[in-house]
Design a protein around this motif. Structure first.
Motif, PDB file in Angstrom:
ATOM      1  N   LYS A  97      15.817   9.142   0.011  1.00  0.00           N
ATOM      2  CA  LYS A  97      15.136   9.314   1.286  1.00  0.00           C
ATOM      3  C   LYS A  97      15.220   8.034   2.100  1.00  0.00           C
ATOM      4  CE  LYS A  97      11.806  12.870  -0.070  1.00  0.00           C
ATOM      5  NZ  LYS A  97      10.377  13.234  -0.102  1.00  0.00           N
ATOM      6  N   SER A  98      15.290   8.185   3.423  1.00  0.00           N
ATOM      7  CA  SER A  98      15.341   7.013   4.288  1.00  0.00           C
ATOM      8  C   SER A  98      13.976   6.346   4.357  1.00  0.00           C
ATOM      9  CB  SER A  98      15.775   7.422   5.698  1.00  0.00           C
ATOM     10  OG  SER A  98      14.741   8.166   6.324  1.00  0.00           O
ATOM     11  N   GLY A  99      13.995   5.051   4.708  1.00  0.00           N
ATOM     12  CA  GLY A  99      12.740   4.326   4.846  1.00  0.00           C
ATOM     13  C   GLY A  99      11.860   4.920   5.926  1.00  0.00           C
ATOM     14  N   ALA A 100      12.495   5.473   6.954  1.00  0.00           N
ATOM     15  CA  ALA A 100      11.727   6.058   8.055  1.00  0.00           C
ATOM     16  C   ALA A 100      10.876   7.235   7.588  1.00  0.00           C
ATOM     17  CB  ALA A 100      12.677   6.503   9.163  1.00  0.00           C
ATOM     18  N   SER A 101      11.324   7.899   6.532  1.00  0.00           N
ATOM     19  CA  SER A 101      10.576   9.061   6.047  1.00  0.00           C
ATOM     20  C   SER A 101       9.223   8.662   5.480  1.00  0.00           C
ATOM     21  CB  SER A 101      11.387   9.803   4.974  1.00  0.00           C
ATOM     22  OG  SER A 101      11.484   9.014   3.783  1.00  0.00           O
ATOM     23  N   LEU A 102       9.061   7.363   5.182  1.00  0.00           N
ATOM     24  CA  LEU A 102       7.793   6.891   4.619  1.00  0.00           C
ATOM     25  C   LEU A 102       6.782   6.521   5.691  1.00  0.00           C
ATOM     26  CD1 LEU A 102       9.177   4.599   1.784  1.00  0.00           C
ATOM     27  CD2 LEU A 102       8.417   6.972   1.602  1.00  0.00           C
ATOM     28  N   ASN A 103       7.216   6.529   6.957  1.00  0.00           N
ATOM     29  CA  ASN A 103       6.325   6.130   8.039  1.00  0.00           C
ATOM     30  C   ASN A 103       5.104   7.043   8.154  1.00  0.00           C
ATOM     31  OD1 ASN A 103       7.893   3.942   8.721  1.00  0.00           O
ATOM     32  ND2 ASN A 103       9.052   5.041  10.275  1.00  0.00           N
ATOM     33  N   LYS A 104       5.229   8.266   7.645  1.00  0.00           N
ATOM     34  CA  LYS A 104       4.089   9.189   7.693  1.00  0.00           C
ATOM     35  C   LYS A 104       2.904   8.656   6.890  1.00  0.00           C
ATOM     36  CE  LYS A 104       5.551  11.878   3.639  1.00  0.00           C
ATOM     37  NZ  LYS A 104       5.873  13.211   3.105  1.00  0.00           N
ATOM     38  N   LEU A 105       3.182   7.714   5.984  1.00  0.00           N
ATOM     39  CA  LEU A 105       2.119   7.148   5.174  1.00  0.00           C
ATOM     40  C   LEU A 105       1.404   5.988   5.854  1.00  0.00           C
ATOM     41  CD1 LEU A 105       3.989   6.997   1.728  1.00  0.00           C
ATOM     42  CD2 LEU A 105       2.452   8.798   2.536  1.00  0.00           C
ATOM     43  N   ASN A 106       1.947   5.530   6.974  1.00  0.00           N
ATOM     44  CA  ASN A 106       1.433   4.305   7.580  1.00  0.00           C
ATOM     45  C   ASN A 106      -0.017   4.398   8.032  1.00  0.00           C
ATOM     46  OD1 ASN A 106       3.868   3.138   7.094  1.00  0.00           O
ATOM     47  ND2 ASN A 106       4.539   3.072   9.235  1.00  0.00           N
ATOM     48  N   GLN A 107      -0.425   5.557   8.528  1.00  0.00           N
ATOM     49  CA  GLN A 107      -1.809   5.691   8.986  1.00  0.00           C
ATOM     50  C   GLN A 107      -2.792   5.498   7.829  1.00  0.00           C
ATOM     51  OE1 GLN A 107      -2.760   9.261  11.192  1.00  0.00           O
ATOM     52  NE2 GLN A 107      -4.965   8.876  11.118  1.00  0.00           N
ATOM     53  N   ARG A 108      -2.473   6.141   6.704  1.00  0.00           N
ATOM     54  CA  ARG A 108      -3.345   5.982   5.536  1.00  0.00           C
ATOM     55  C   ARG A 108      -3.289   4.541   5.025  1.00  0.00           C
ATOM     56  NH1 ARG A 108      -7.919   6.354   3.259  1.00  0.00           N
ATOM     57  NH2 ARG A 108      -7.929   6.624   0.996  1.00  0.00           N
ATOM     58  N   CYS A 109      -2.108   3.921   5.105  1.00  0.00           N
ATOM     59  CA  CYS A 109      -1.992   2.505   4.718  1.00  0.00           C
ATOM     60  C   CYS A 109      -2.941   1.647   5.543  1.00  0.00           C
ATOM     61  CB  CYS A 109      -0.562   2.002   4.933  1.00  0.00           C
ATOM     62  SG  CYS A 109       0.657   2.634   3.777  1.00  0.00           S
ATOM     63  N   ILE A 122       0.837  -1.203   0.000  1.00  0.00           N
ATOM     64  CA  ILE A 122       0.000   0.000   0.000  1.00  0.00           C
ATOM     65  C   ILE A 122       0.870   1.251   0.000  1.00  0.00           C
ATOM     66  CG2 ILE A 122      -1.802   1.270   1.217  1.00  0.00           C
ATOM     67  CD1 ILE A 122      -2.800  -1.335   0.168  1.00  0.00           C
ATOM     68  N   ARG A 123       1.975   1.193   0.732  1.00  0.00           N
ATOM     69  CA  ARG A 123       2.848   2.356   0.830  1.00  0.00           C
ATOM     70  C   ARG A 123       3.470   2.690  -0.524  1.00  0.00           C
ATOM     71  NH1 ARG A 123       6.523   2.139   6.043  1.00  0.00           N
ATOM     72  NH2 ARG A 123       7.785   0.755   4.747  1.00  0.00           N
ATOM     73  N   VAL A 124       3.829   1.669  -1.294  1.00  0.00           N
ATOM     74  CA  VAL A 124       4.353   1.909  -2.641  1.00  0.00           C
ATOM     75  C   VAL A 124       3.310   2.624  -3.491  1.00  0.00           C
ATOM     76  CG1 VAL A 124       5.027   0.776  -4.794  1.00  0.00           C
ATOM     77  CG2 VAL A 124       6.030   0.027  -2.639  1.00  0.00           C
ATOM     78  N   ALA A 125       2.055   2.166  -3.381  1.00  0.00           N
ATOM     79  CA  ALA A 125       0.983   2.806  -4.161  1.00  0.00           C
ATOM     80  C   ALA A 125       0.792   4.257  -3.740  1.00  0.00           C
ATOM     81  CB  ALA A 125      -0.313   2.018  -3.991  1.00  0.00           C
ATOM     82  N   LEU A 126       0.871   4.524  -2.440  1.00  0.00           N
ATOM     83  CA  LEU A 126       0.724   5.891  -1.964  1.00  0.00           C
ATOM     84  C   LEU A 126       1.888   6.771  -2.415  1.00  0.00           C
ATOM     85  CD1 LEU A 126      -0.597   5.293   1.672  1.00  0.00           C
ATOM     86  CD2 LEU A 126      -1.872   6.235  -0.267  1.00  0.00           C
ATOM     87  N   GLN A 127       3.099   6.213  -2.428  1.00  0.00           N
ATOM     88  CA  GLN A 127       4.249   6.955  -2.946  1.00  0.00           C
ATOM     89  C   GLN A 127       4.022   7.354  -4.400  1.00  0.00           C
ATOM     90  OE1 GLN A 127       7.279   3.898  -1.252  1.00  0.00           O
ATOM     91  NE2 GLN A 127       8.462   5.662  -1.965  1.00  0.00           N
ATOM     92  N   THR A 128       3.504   6.400  -5.169  1.00  0.00           N
ATOM     93  CA  THR A 128       3.227   6.685  -6.581  1.00  0.00           C
ATOM     94  C   THR A 128       2.200   7.792  -6.702  1.00  0.00           C
ATOM     95  OG1 THR A 128       3.706   4.384  -7.138  1.00  0.00           O
ATOM     96  CG2 THR A 128       2.484   5.666  -8.760  1.00  0.00           C
TER      97      THR A 128
END
Length: 261
Positions: free
Chosen positions: A118-130, A102-108
């Motif tokens: 960017k570090s992997g940790a920077s993507l954690n902001k997407l976790n709630q929406r995931c 889901i996170r890959v889709a949100l990044q797209t």
């Protein structure tokens, strides 16, 4: 074109070295509807999907989205306009977790899928929406499960969630219940019904029981051309549909034949 139609095709044609796979197809997909494209194998249903999303280039004709001609656009530009599709086979990353898919889709969707620095940790902001998306398809408890370990029906649910992550205005579903047993089919019907809230859905589907439960309107293709269109009751009672769709079982309506399979 009236504003009530999200998608319209005008005299859409696709030829392959003299073979006409899609023959003068005119569709009008009403805003907020679940619209089915049905027909026997080889009728041209998936080819129409490929034309709509520009995996194939039309030989002739136009495709309009919200009244604007999108025929010249490429696949990525069409997706950015809000037309997003699923495929007949599961199109998720098997060795990522459900949440990572889901996170890959949100990044797209956020146009930062290529931010490798960017570090992997920077993507954690997407976790709630995931998690919200996973919960919407009943997969919240499988967030950290590697996708390859999920049952087939759950993989299809995950694919739907990744599609919804793109925030589509028009969702194209290609055989969403293919290869599923009865219990999984019922689950997917409910998922599609939920996914359709606030958006328009165009789906290719062989399971006519699913079509009868979900769809507001149905277009029947045969040999690449539109045979008829209407609500399920009138389409299933049409003798031409019985003949092309059911073969020798001309005396049975599609819903009756489906029950015997």
């Amino acid at each position: 074109m009236s504003e009530q139609y999200v998608l319209e095709t005008r005299n859409l044609v696709k030829e392959f070295k003299g073979f006409v796979a899609v023959d003068d197809v005119n569709l009008k997909i009403r805003k907020g509807h679940i619209h089915a494209l049905i027909g026997p194998n080889g009728a041209g249903k998936t080819t129409v999907f490929n034309l709509l999303t520009k995996f194939l280039i039309p030989t002739r004709g136009q495709i309009l989205f919200k009244g604007k001609d999108i025929t010249p656009l490429k696949s990525a530009a069409i997706a950015r306009r809000g037309i997003v599709r699923s495929f007949q086979i599961s199109a998720v990353f098997p060795h990522m977790t459900a949440l990572e898919n889901i996170r890959v889709a949100l990044q797209t969707a956020e146009n930062n899928s290529y931010s490798f620095w960017k570090s992997g940790a920077s993507l954690n902001k997407l976790n709630q929406r995931c998690m919200e998306l996973l919960d919407s398809v009943g997969l919240a408890e499988f967030a950290n499960t590697t996708t390859v370990e999920l049952a087939y029906g759950r993989k299809r649910a995950l694919e739907l969630a990744t599609t919804l992550a793109m925030e589509p205005e028009l969702l194209l579903l290609d055989e969403p219940t293919q290869g599923m047993g009865g219990e999984d089919v019922d689950s997917v019907v409910e998922l599609v019904r939920k996914a359709a809230q606030g958006r328009t859905v165009l789906m290719v589907e062989h399971n006519l029981s699913v079509v009868s439960k979900l769809c507001d309107r149905i277009t029947v293709l045969a040999q690449g051309a539109v045979l008829t269109e209407g609500e399920y009751g009138e389409v299933s009672a049409d003798p031409r549909v019985r003949e092309v769709y059911m073969g020798t079982a001309k005396d049975k309506a599609p819903a009756e034949q489906e029950a015997t399979q």
